[in-house]
Design a protein around this motif. Structure first.
Motif, PDB file in Angstrom:
ATOM      1  N   PHE A  29     -24.569  -4.644 -81.122  1.00  0.00           N
ATOM      2  CA  PHE A  29     -24.734  -3.225 -80.885  1.00  0.00           C
ATOM      3  C   PHE A  29     -23.834  -2.787 -79.736  1.00  0.00           C
ATOM      4  O   PHE A  29     -23.626  -3.494 -78.770  1.00  0.00           O
ATOM      5  N   SER A  30     -23.342  -1.584 -79.876  1.00  0.00           N
ATOM      6  CA  SER A  30     -22.543  -0.990 -78.819  1.00  0.00           C
ATOM      7  C   SER A  30     -23.106   0.396 -78.524  1.00  0.00           C
ATOM      8  O   SER A  30     -23.536   1.086 -79.450  1.00  0.00           O
ATOM      9  N   PRO A  31     -23.167   0.837 -77.263  1.00  0.00           N
ATOM     10  CA  PRO A  31     -22.611   0.137 -76.103  1.00  0.00           C
ATOM     11  C   PRO A  31     -23.471  -1.035 -75.655  1.00  0.00           C
ATOM     12  O   PRO A  31     -24.617  -1.170 -76.080  1.00  0.00           O
ATOM     13  N   ASN A  32     -22.888  -1.871 -74.826  1.00  0.00           N
ATOM     14  CA  ASN A  32     -23.624  -3.015 -74.318  1.00  0.00           C
ATOM     15  C   ASN A  32     -23.067  -3.408 -72.957  1.00  0.00           C
ATOM     16  O   ASN A  32     -22.049  -2.867 -72.516  1.00  0.00           O
ATOM     17  N   THR A  33     -23.736  -4.325 -72.320  1.00  0.00           N
ATOM     18  CA  THR A  33     -23.301  -4.816 -71.018  1.00  0.00           C
ATOM     19  C   THR A  33     -23.218  -6.331 -71.069  1.00  0.00           C
ATOM     20  O   THR A  33     -24.160  -6.984 -71.526  1.00  0.00           O
ATOM     21  N   ALA A  49     -21.875 -11.145 -61.987  1.00  0.00           N
ATOM     22  CA  ALA A  49     -21.080  -9.959 -62.294  1.00  0.00           C
ATOM     23  C   ALA A  49     -21.544  -9.351 -63.603  1.00  0.00           C
ATOM     24  O   ALA A  49     -22.108 -10.045 -64.455  1.00  0.00           O
ATOM     25  N   THR A  50     -21.284  -8.044 -63.746  1.00  0.00           N
ATOM     26  CA  THR A  50     -21.586  -7.343 -64.989  1.00  0.00           C
ATOM     27  C   THR A  50     -20.436  -6.412 -65.341  1.00  0.00           C
ATOM     28  O   THR A  50     -19.697  -5.957 -64.450  1.00  0.00           O
ATOM     29  N   ILE A  51     -20.315  -6.114 -66.637  1.00  0.00           N
ATOM     30  CA  ILE A  51     -19.323  -5.154 -67.089  1.00  0.00           C
ATOM     31  C   ILE A  51     -19.875  -4.422 -68.305  1.00  0.00           C
ATOM     32  O   ILE A  51     -20.399  -5.041 -69.227  1.00  0.00           O
ATOM     33  N   SER A  52     -19.737  -3.098 -68.296  1.00  0.00           N
ATOM     34  CA  SER A  52     -20.218  -2.292 -69.410  1.00  0.00           C
ATOM     35  C   SER A  52     -19.138  -2.166 -70.476  1.00  0.00           C
ATOM     36  O   SER A  52     -17.977  -2.559 -70.261  1.00  0.00           O
ATOM     37  N   THR A  53     -19.501  -1.589 -71.602  1.00  0.00           N
ATOM     38  CA  THR A  53     -18.530  -1.356 -72.669  1.00  0.00           C
ATOM     39  C   THR A  53     -17.366  -0.522 -72.164  1.00  0.00           C
ATOM     40  O   THR A  53     -16.214  -0.757 -72.538  1.00  0.00           O
ATOM     41  N   GLY A  54     -17.666   0.410 -71.307  1.00  0.00           N
ATOM     42  CA  GLY A  54     -16.632   1.291 -70.769  1.00  0.00           C
ATOM     43  C   GLY A  54     -15.828   0.693 -69.639  1.00  0.00           C
ATOM     44  O   GLY A  54     -14.874   1.315 -69.153  1.00  0.00           O
ATOM     45  N   GLY A  55     -16.190  -0.511 -69.213  1.00  0.00           N
ATOM     46  CA  GLY A  55     -15.414  -1.182 -68.181  1.00  0.00           C
ATOM     47  C   GLY A  55     -15.939  -1.061 -66.766  1.00  0.00           C
ATOM     48  O   GLY A  55     -15.287  -1.507 -65.818  1.00  0.00           O
ATOM     49  N   SER A  70     -13.957  -9.130 -66.870  1.00  0.00           N
ATOM     50  CA  SER A  70     -13.215  -8.241 -67.766  1.00  0.00           C
ATOM     51  C   SER A  70     -13.694  -8.484 -69.189  1.00  0.00           C
ATOM     52  O   SER A  70     -14.446  -9.430 -69.454  1.00  0.00           O
ATOM     53  N   ARG A  71     -13.261  -7.633 -70.091  1.00  0.00           N
ATOM     54  CA  ARG A  71     -13.656  -7.802 -71.486  1.00  0.00           C
ATOM     55  C   ARG A  71     -12.587  -7.238 -72.391  1.00  0.00           C
ATOM     56  O   ARG A  71     -11.857  -6.311 -72.020  1.00  0.00           O
ATOM     57  N   ASP A  72     -12.521  -7.798 -73.584  1.00  0.00           N
ATOM     58  CA  ASP A  72     -11.641  -7.315 -74.640  1.00  0.00           C
ATOM     59  C   ASP A  72     -12.553  -6.963 -75.801  1.00  0.00           C
ATOM     60  O   ASP A  72     -12.991  -7.853 -76.548  1.00  0.00           O
ATOM     61  N   ASN A  73     -12.878  -5.689 -75.943  1.00  0.00           N
ATOM     62  CA  ASN A  73     -13.849  -5.277 -76.955  1.00  0.00           C
ATOM     63  C   ASN A  73     -13.361  -5.574 -78.372  1.00  0.00           C
ATOM     64  O   ASN A  73     -14.153  -5.867 -79.262  1.00  0.00           O
ATOM     65  N   ALA A  74     -12.065  -5.502 -78.590  1.00  0.00           N
ATOM     66  CA  ALA A  74     -11.526  -5.778 -79.928  1.00  0.00           C
ATOM     67  C   ALA A  74     -11.730  -7.228 -80.324  1.00  0.00           C
ATOM     68  O   ALA A  74     -11.849  -7.545 -81.511  1.00  0.00           O
ATOM     69  N   LYS A  75     -11.785  -8.105 -79.340  1.00  0.00           N
ATOM     70  CA  LYS A  75     -11.962  -9.531 -79.610  1.00  0.00           C
ATOM     71  C   LYS A  75     -13.392  -9.998 -79.362  1.00  0.00           C
ATOM     72  O   LYS A  75     -13.678 -11.199 -79.485  1.00  0.00           O
ATOM     73  N   ASN A  76     -14.271  -9.067 -78.979  1.00  0.00           N
ATOM     74  CA  ASN A  76     -15.665  -9.436 -78.644  1.00  0.00           C
ATOM     75  C   ASN A  76     -15.691 -10.586 -77.640  1.00  0.00           C
ATOM     76  O   ASN A  76     -16.501 -11.527 -77.759  1.00  0.00           O
ATOM     77  N   ASN A  98     -26.380  -7.718 -73.070  1.00  0.00           N
ATOM     78  CA  ASN A  98     -27.538  -6.830 -73.073  1.00  0.00           C
ATOM     79  C   ASN A  98     -27.240  -5.652 -73.992  1.00  0.00           C
ATOM     80  O   ASN A  98     -26.360  -4.836 -73.724  1.00  0.00           O
ATOM     81  N   THR A  99     -27.974  -5.564 -75.113  1.00  0.00           N
ATOM     82  CA  THR A  99     -27.774  -4.485 -76.080  1.00  0.00           C
ATOM     83  C   THR A  99     -29.103  -3.830 -76.385  1.00  0.00           C
ATOM     84  O   THR A  99     -30.155  -4.342 -76.010  1.00  0.00           O
ATOM     85  N   ARG A 100     -29.054  -2.722 -77.099  1.00  0.00           N
ATOM     86  CA  ARG A 100     -30.316  -2.077 -77.462  1.00  0.00           C
ATOM     87  C   ARG A 100     -31.069  -2.900 -78.498  1.00  0.00           C
ATOM     88  O   ARG A 100     -32.258  -2.674 -78.742  1.00  0.00           O
ATOM     89  N   GLY A 101     -30.401  -3.882 -79.084  1.00  0.00           N
ATOM     90  CA  GLY A 101     -31.058  -4.764 -80.040  1.00  0.00           C
ATOM     91  C   GLY A 101     -31.661  -5.996 -79.405  1.00  0.00           C
ATOM     92  O   GLY A 101     -32.331  -6.782 -80.077  1.00  0.00           O
ATOM     93  N   GLY A 102     -31.443  -6.168 -78.123  1.00  0.00           N
ATOM     94  CA  GLY A 102     -31.991  -7.318 -77.433  1.00  0.00           C
ATOM     95  C   GLY A 102     -31.039  -7.913 -76.432  1.00  0.00           C
ATOM     96  O   GLY A 102     -29.901  -7.462 -76.278  1.00  0.00           O
TER      97      GLY A 102
END
Length: 115
Positions: A29-33, A49-55, A70-76, A98-102
């Motif tokens: 699920f997106s968005p996520n952390t 450390a934490t990072i949100s979908t938006g960076g 850091s994160r690469d959303n295209a590569k999950n 951490n997503t709204r699905g769990g």
């Protein structure tokens, strides 16, 4: 279901660097952390450390200025670049999503910093 697989841990000398990776697969699920926690021997797990979908990022004071998440959303995929490592950074590093699905966790990767 979501699966997380960490990699990149290992043995490094004080002052060295490592880059951890966390690859997610499944129904994400997106968005996520993304969160990176660590657990030293005999101690409680602590947030690094934490990072949100938006960076947006947050760091524990103990790693601020040395670690970069850091994160690469295209590569999950998420990363934790760790520089200027210290013996007290030794522990098992866990990636979490951490997503709204769990909340999902990887199996952890060992980081050992020798003095």
């Amino acid at each position: 279901q979501v699966q997380l697989v960490e990699s990149g841990g290992g043995l490094v000398q004080t002052g060295g660097s490592l880059r951890l990776s966390c690859v997610a697969s499944g129904s994400i699920f997106s968005p996520n952390t993304v969160v990176w926690y660590r657990q030293a021997p005999g101690k409680q797990r602590e947030l690094a450390a934490t990072i949100s979908t938006g960076g947006n990022t947050n760091y524990a004071d103990s790693v601020k200025g040395r670690f970069t998440i850091s994160r690469d959303n295209a590569k999950n995929t998420a990363y934790l670049q760790m520089n200027s490592l210290k013996p007290e950074d030794t522990g098992v590093y866990y990636c979490g999503l951490n997503t709204r699905g769990g909340m999902y966790w990887g199996q952890g990767t060992q980081v050992t910093v020798s003095s």
